[in-house]
Design an enzyme around this catalytic site. Structure first.
Site, PDB file in Angstrom:
ATOM      1  N   THR A   2      43.814  40.866  47.138  1.00  0.00           N
ATOM      2  CA  THR A   2      43.559  41.871  48.175  1.00  0.00           C
ATOM      3  C   THR A   2      44.734  42.021  49.127  1.00  0.00           C
ATOM      4  OG1 THR A   2      41.182  41.525  48.074  1.00  0.00           O
ATOM      5  CG2 THR A   2      42.032  42.445  50.104  1.00  0.00           C
ATOM      6  N   LYS A  32      37.916  38.172  53.011  1.00  0.00           N
ATOM      7  CA  LYS A  32      39.222  38.558  52.459  1.00  0.00           C
ATOM      8  C   LYS A  32      39.533  40.024  52.731  1.00  0.00           C
ATOM      9  CE  LYS A  32      37.835  41.054  48.720  1.00  0.00           C
ATOM     10  NZ  LYS A  32      38.399  42.272  48.094  1.00  0.00           N
TER      11      LYS A  32
END
Length: 334
Positions: free
Chosen positions: A249, A192
């Protein structure tokens, strides 16, 4: 009996997780390398460098002495930049309490070996998988420090150890769930960061929500492909350690990886974007090791490749995006 925890790393996330453990009733010793910051934490009950003005619970004590931090710890939490883990843990391993569970908060893949952080911990500390746990999820530290509601996963091959750690960090604002899929939890957290850089880049280029949603979704697809090749549970990637962490994120201005990518997309060089960051953006180095891991497992990860080409190959972001979009058409589930 009070649970005793050592947290190695007094940066942003280390301090936030120490607060969670303390709020859950644990006695916490927070290790840091710099005496002045350790003194400030003890004297002012705040971490002025990372979370100024936010008072820490009284059951957190800071120290520069790793032996003092490790002594008698039920849980030893490791939260240092992933590429520094091996040499640091080699120093700390002889000091660890005999039955401590080592907990990784790190989200990266080691350069050169392509090993996950749990694998590095097992190798360096010479402990079995049952004594290594991973905490991963959408846990942006500044929001945690405000005690805003958040959830996460606690992953360990030993379900009872995961449950003990779950109890040690369960508070009114932090809700951990247990899983046994350590590989899936770690891959979700590591990849991620790379996708976060990619989404930041297209943000910096001025592209809109369609572009970002497409990148996030296809980023999750390539993470899942790698996970399946490595024996992970596919359900993990639809959960907090997968989609949850990825969304946070890729969408938050608090995300270091997104911010780094944003600066690249706006025209900064690698050196300029790095200099603009106060904290480590793990995706900058991990994109190389994640791609290495993909190659070792025979998995195609075009978004990760594109990030490597831009960050380390000097390719123009606009050219790289055009090439990514120009790849041959194929079915979605491939």
């Amino acid at each position: 009996m009070t649970t005793r925890c050592a947290v190695f790393g007094n940066g942003s996330w280390g301090t936030a997780f120490a607060m969670i453990l303390a709020d859950a009733g644990c006695e916490v010793t927070l290790w840091g390398r710099r005496q002045e910051l350790v003194d400030a934490i003890n004297d002012t009950r705040t971490n002025p460098e990372y979370h100024p003005g936010i008072e820490l619970p009284p059951n957190i004590t800071a120290t520069t002495d790793p032996a003092k931090a490790a002594e008698g710890a039920d849980f030893t939490v490791l939260t240092v930049p992933s590429q520094t883990l091996r040499p640091l843990l080699a120093e700390w391993a002889p000091l660890l309490a005999p039955d401590t569970v080592l907990v990784s908060l790190m989200k990266g893949v080691e350069l050169g070996t392509a090993k996950l952080m749990s694998e590095v911990i097992q190798e360096v500390a010479e402990v079995p998988a049952e004594r290594v746990a991973v905490v991963s999820g959408p846990n942006l530290a500044p929001e945690i420090m405000q005690r805003q509601p958040a959830a996460s996963v606690v992953a360990c091959a030993d379900e009872s150890a995961a449950q003990r750690l779950q109890a040690a960090c369960l508070t009114g604002y932090f809700r951990p769930y247990t899983i046994t899929d350590v590989v899936g939890a770690e891959l979700g957290g590591a990849v991620k960061n790379v996708i976060g850089v990619a989404v930041g880049i297209v943000d910096g280029l001025g592209f809109g929500d369609n572009t970002k949603a497409s990148l996030i979704t296809r980023g999750l697809a390539e993470t899942t492909r790698l996970g399946l090749a490595m024996g992970a549970d596919p359900h993990t990637f639809a959960g907090l350690a997968g989609m949850g962490d990825l969304v946070a994120t890729c969408s938050s201005p608090l995300s270091r990886n997104h911010t780094f990518g944003l600066n690249l997309g706006r025209g900064m060089s690698l050196a300029e974007a790095t200099a603009a960051m106060r904290q480590t953006a793990e995706g900058v180095k991990s994109c190389v090791s994640v791609l290495d891991l993909a190659h070792r497992n025979g998995v195609d990860m075009p978004i990760t490749q594109t990030v490597v080409d831009i960050v380390h190959g000097g390719k123009s972001p606009r050219t790289a995006v055009k090439e990514l979009m120009g790849r041959s058409a194929k079915p979605e589930r491939r």
